[in-house]
Each structure stands twice: as structure tokens, then as C-alpha cells.
Motif scaffolding. Structure first.
Motif, short mmCIF file in Angstrom:
data_model
loop_
_atom_site.label_atom_id
_atom_site.label_comp_id
_atom_site.label_asym_id
_atom_site.label_seq_id
_atom_site.Cartn_x
_atom_site.Cartn_y
_atom_site.Cartn_z
N PHE A 29 36.01 18.33 -41.70
CA PHE A 29 36.09 19.19 -42.89
C PHE A 29 37.30 18.79 -43.75
CE2 PHE A 29 37.27 23.28 -44.96
CZ PHE A 29 36.12 23.42 -45.74
N ALA A 30 38.41 18.45 -43.10
CA ALA A 30 39.59 18.02 -43.85
C ALA A 30 39.32 16.72 -44.59
CB ALA A 30 40.78 17.86 -42.90
N PHE A 31 38.59 15.81 -43.98
CA PHE A 31 38.23 14.58 -44.67
C PHE A 31 37.41 14.89 -45.92
CE2 PHE A 31 39.10 12.01 -40.78
CZ PHE A 31 39.83 11.01 -41.38
N GLY A 32 36.44 15.78 -45.79
CA GLY A 32 35.58 16.10 -46.92
C GLY A 32 36.29 16.80 -48.04
N ARG A 33 37.29 17.63 -47.71
CA ARG A 33 38.00 18.40 -48.74
C ARG A 33 39.17 17.63 -49.34
NH1 ARG A 33 34.10 20.00 -47.93
NH2 ARG A 33 33.98 19.16 -50.02
N CYS A 34 39.70 16.66 -48.60
CA CYS A 34 40.89 15.93 -49.06
C CYS A 34 40.58 14.53 -49.56
CB CYS A 34 41.92 15.85 -47.94
SG CYS A 34 42.50 17.45 -47.33
N HIS A 35 39.42 13.98 -49.18
CA HIS A 35 39.04 12.62 -49.57
C HIS A 35 40.12 11.61 -49.19
CE1 HIS A 35 35.33 12.22 -52.31
NE2 HIS A 35 35.10 13.06 -51.31
N ALA A 36 40.53 11.67 -47.95
CA ALA A 36 41.49 10.70 -47.42
C ALA A 36 40.73 9.61 -46.67
CB ALA A 36 42.48 11.38 -46.49
N VAL A 37 41.31 8.43 -46.63
CA VAL A 37 40.74 7.33 -45.86
C VAL A 37 41.11 7.47 -44.39
CG1 VAL A 37 40.76 4.82 -45.53
CG2 VAL A 37 40.76 5.77 -47.84
N ASP A 38 42.31 7.95 -44.12
CA ASP A 38 42.84 8.01 -42.76
C ASP A 38 43.61 9.31 -42.61
OD1 ASP A 38 43.95 7.60 -40.28
OD2 ASP A 38 45.30 5.99 -40.91
N ILE A 39 43.34 10.05 -41.54
CA ILE A 39 44.13 11.23 -41.19
C ILE A 39 44.63 11.03 -39.77
CG2 ILE A 39 44.14 13.72 -40.83
CD1 ILE A 39 42.02 14.03 -42.92
N GLU A 40 45.93 11.16 -39.61
CA GLU A 40 46.53 10.99 -38.29
C GLU A 40 47.11 12.30 -37.80
OE1 GLU A 40 49.60 8.07 -38.88
OE2 GLU A 40 51.06 9.59 -39.53
N ALA A 41 47.15 12.43 -36.47
CA ALA A 41 47.76 13.60 -35.83
C ALA A 41 48.88 13.11 -34.92
CB ALA A 41 46.73 14.38 -35.04
N ARG A 42 50.03 13.76 -35.04
CA ARG A 42 51.19 13.37 -34.25
C ARG A 42 51.80 14.61 -33.58
NH1 ARG A 42 53.63 8.39 -35.40
NH2 ARG A 42 52.72 7.24 -37.16
N SER A 43 52.22 14.43 -32.37
CA SER A 43 53.03 15.42 -31.67
C SER A 43 53.83 14.67 -30.62
CB SER A 43 52.16 16.52 -31.04
OG SER A 43 51.28 15.96 -30.07
#
Length: 444
Positions: free
Chosen positions: A249-263
Motif C-alpha cells: 500500500f505504501a508503494f502504491g501511495r508513495c510511488h517509490a522505487v525502493d522502500i527499506e526498513a531498518r532497525s
């Protein structure tokens, strides 16, 4: 001289069996010789295979990442490996070939149930036999092929229920949806849309009764209960099948090529192929309607893990607030367009040897199948064509999923059995319309 009806049925069965065996032979050659799935274990394919290995090694291990993807595909692969050997890739290839071949009778019967003709079901069987996107995706360890079988079976049993009113057809419809949800939960969206069709067209669907709807929901409820229990076991949260919805859903709403998660001690990123295609179009033609148009940037990052929904839900809200309703509407329309154009189905798109045949197959689909399908889809809004509307509801569900998340030819391909059936039903209507536009002197 006419053929007696009692002789036609065996002939139709003989033809269907012959085409099914031909489809099986083609897929066995493809999966065992030309394109063995074992030679393409990378990216998503490696993920499915590794998750099936983890399931075999420690089936009761509690792991939040195990709930990130739907579990149907790696559970299927794990079952095959238990039965035929953990490293028996040939067995997996044969199972995938058999699933692909089963689409021939399913599509043929779906076309026959919809149109009740003699030519269209045979033509549909031949198209399903040689349909390259299905052959190609059957040569990878992916969810597409088993999901395609479930979607096509659900469509077939929904039509049979409408025509016969048999309780067993309602049950098998529900079972097809339930199993399909374990591969891709998006099939669940078809249920409320089919219910709305029934509410609006009850007079045209007199054999479908509330008791049938209840019977169809029994397998769905059972599978979802097991899925929810599994989800809670791994994550200690409430959920149904998988946890990757907020990320998509975040990809569809933000139109990003890459989303990363860090912790702390954790890093992961995703790069959906359709967003990569949009990025190329954005760089090539920044004024095009179908393009990336990122809300904040091409690459975004959140604090957390991929299976934790809160960071991605917050990111999506920020993107919606930044872009506004008009840009979000353009995102959604672009995603639907992407179901048919501006991209090539992955993984073939990433391999030079297979990119060209996939492109040609998709071009043929758009030229030969898409126009008559749209005619049949439009006709389904007519009151007396309620059975057509039952099939169209699945395509509406597909479009809604694309609007919410993102579109890709690869995500449409599982619904192509429905497209084929509607196309052969719409073809005579389209030809009749074209013939009506011609001058009388040139009409045949």
C-alpha cells in the motif's frame, strides 16, 4: 446430415483430453528441458523455495518474518518435497506442469458454461494450451500458477452455481476462493463484489439462494481461521493471511522505487518491478500520464521491520497528504493501465532470452483478447447478462487491487482465463458491431 447430440459429447471430451495432454507435454518439456525452475532460484523464487525449506526444517518455529508473505506457495512446495524428496526439483517441475495443463479444461469448461457454444470452448482450450505467459510463469517457483488455477476454478463454479443451483458447486466455489487466498489474499475481494452482483441481479439468478452463499463461506471461514491462527502464532498480532499489505500500500501511495526498513540488527528492502518500469518512463518522458511521479523520492526508508505495519501505514498517510486526491487518482488509473501495458511480466523481463517472447505474447493478448473482452465486460452491465457480470466482478476486483497497491501484467495474468472466456463471448458481438458500421455492399 447432422450429428446426434449423444455423439457430440464424447467428441468434445476426446478433443479436450487431447489438448490437455498436449498442454502437459509442452509444459513438461519447458519445465524439465527448456526452462527448469531449479535454474532460476533467485529473488522471489529463492524466497519461496527457502521458506519451504524452513517449513520442512522447523515447522513449528515461531518467526514473525514467516507471516510476511502468503503461505500457500511454500506450503505446496514443502508438501511436494516431503512426498518426493527435498531436493527433487524434477518433481516440483512436474507438479507445476500439471497445474498449468489443468488450466486447459478449466478455461474450456468456463467458456462453454458462459456461452454454451461448440466452437468457443475448443478455441479457448487451444489458447490456454499455447498461452505463453502461463507456460513461462510455470517455469518459476512462484505463486502465479497455483493462484491462476484457483481463480479460474472459482469463476467456473460460480457460473455452474448460477446455472444449476447445486450446493456442491457453491462449496467448490468457496473452496477455490479459500485455497486461492493462501496464495494471494486479493481473491477475497471478489466475494463482496459477487455478492453485490447477486443482490442487483437476483431475478436473473433465481437458482442462487442465501443457503448457497452460506455453504460457499464455510471453506473460506475455515481456511481464514487457520490462517489467522497461524498469523497470530508468528506475530502475536491479529491478521489473516500475510503482513505485506501495508508495504504494498505504501508503494502504491508513495510511488517509490525502493522502500527499506531498518532497525537494530535488521535491514531489508523491496524493489517491485512495476515501479522500476514506471521509473524508466518517468526519466524518459516526465510529462507522460503513466509515470512514477514519487511523492517524496524514489527511495524511502522507515524504522522497523517489514512485517510491522505501523511505519508503512504512517508513510502511506504522509504520501497521501503530500500528493492530494488528484495525484492519487492518477496513481490509481496508471496502476490499472499497467495491468495491460507499459511493462513486461517479470521474471522474463529481466532475461534477454525470454523477454522477447513474453513481449510478443502480451502484444497478441492486447490485440486479440483485450478488445472483445472489453465488449463482453461492457455487455455484462445489461440486466439479462448477469452470468457475464459474475465473471466481470473478478476483473473489477483485480482493478481495485491495482488501484490500492500497484498494477503489473504479471498480477493480471492469473485472471487471463476469465479474460479468454469473456473474449470469445464478446468476439461475435464485436464483429457484429463492426459489420454494422460497414456499407451494405461490403458486408459478408
Amino acid at each position: 446430415m447432422t450429428t446426434h447430440p449423444s455423439r457430440r459429447l464424447p467428441r468434445r471430451r476426446t478433443f479436450l483430453v487431447a489438448v490437455t495432454l498436449l498442454a502437459l507435454a509442452l509444459r513438461l518439456v519447458w519445465n524439465l528441458v527448456v526452462h527448469p525452475p531449479a535454474d532460476h532460484i533467485y529473488s522471489d523464487m529463492a524466497g519461496y523455495f527457502e521458506r519451504s525449506t524452513a517449513l520442512l526444517d522447523a515447522p513449528l518455529r515461531k518467526d514473525p518474518s514467516a507471516a510476511f508473505f502468503p503461505y500457500g506457495t511454500h506450503a505446496l512446495f514443502g508438501l511436494v518435497r516431503v512426498l518426493f524428496g527435498r531436493e527433487n526439483h524434477a518433481a516440483l517441475a512436474v507438479v507445476l506442469a500439471a497445474l498449468g495443463a489443468s488450466l486447459v479444461p478449466l478455461v474450456s469448461l468456463l467458456s462453454e458454461q458462459l456461452g454454451r457454444g461448440r466452437i468457443a470452448p475448443r478455441a479457448a482450450a487451444l489458447v490456454a494450451c499455447f498461452y505463453y505467459p502461463w507456460i513461462s510463469l510455470g517455469g518459476y517457483y512462484l505463486s502465479e500458477l497455483p493462484f491462476t488455477v484457483c481463480v479460474t476454478a472459482a469463476a467456473l463454479f460460480s457460473l455452474r452455481l448460477a446455472d444449476t443451483g447445486r450446493g456442491r458447486d457453491a462449496f467448490f466455489f468457496g473452496l477455490s476462493v479459500a485455497l486461492g487466498a493462501t496464495f494471494r489474499p486479493q481473491i477475497l475481494l471478489s466475494l463482496p463484489l459477487l455478492f453485490l452482483v447477486w443482490l442487483a441481479r437476483r431475478r436473473a439468478l433465481p437458482r442462487v439462494r442465501p443457503s448457497h452463499l452460506a455453504r460457499a463461506l464455510v471453506p473460506v471461514a475455515l481456511v481464514l481461521a487457520v490462517s489467522a491462527a497461524r498469523f497470530h502464532y508468528h506475530t502475536d498480532r491479529l491478521g489473516l493471511v500475510s503482513a505485506n499489505g501495508p508495504l504494498n500500500f505504501a508503494f502504491g501511495r508513495c510511488h517509490a522505487v525502493d522502500i527499506e526498513a531498518r532497525s537494530r540488527g535488521y535491514y531489508a528492502s523491496f524493489l517491485p518491478p512495476p515501479m522500476g518500469y514506471l521509473d524508466k518512463r518517468d526519466k524518459k518522458d516526465p510529462d507522460a500520464f503513466v509515470r512514477l511521479d514519487p511523492a517524496f523520492g524514489r527511495r524511502l526508508s522507515v524504522r522497523g521491520t517489514m512485517w510491522n505495519p505501523e511505519p508503512f501505514e504512517a508513510l502511506a498517510r504522509r504520501c497521501v497528504a503530500k500528493t492530494g486526491p488528484l495525484r492519487q487518482a492518477r496513481y490509481a488509473i496508471s496502476h490499472v493501465v499497467m495491468l495491460w501495458g507499459f511493462n513486461i511480466a517479470w521474471p522474463d523481463s529481466g532475461t534477454e532470452a525470454f523477454r522477447r517472447p513474453m513481449r510478443r505474447a502480451l502484444d497478441l493478448h492486447n490485440v486479440l483478447l483485450l478488445p472483445p473482452m472489453l465488449v463482453a465486460f461492457a455487455a455484462s452491465f445489461r440486466t439479462h447478462l448477469a452470468r457475464h457480470a459474475l465473471l466481470s466482478a473478478h476483473l473489477v476486483a483485480l482493478a481495485l487491487v491495482a488501484m490500492l497497491y500497484f498494477g503489473d501484467v504479471r498480477y493480471r495474468v492469473p485472471y487471463d482465463g476469465i479474460v479468454i472466456a469473456l473474449a470469445f463471448e464478446g468476439l461475435p458481438r464485436m464483429l457484429g458491431w463492426v459489420r454494422g458500421l460497414l456499407p451494405r455492399k461490403v458486408r459478408v
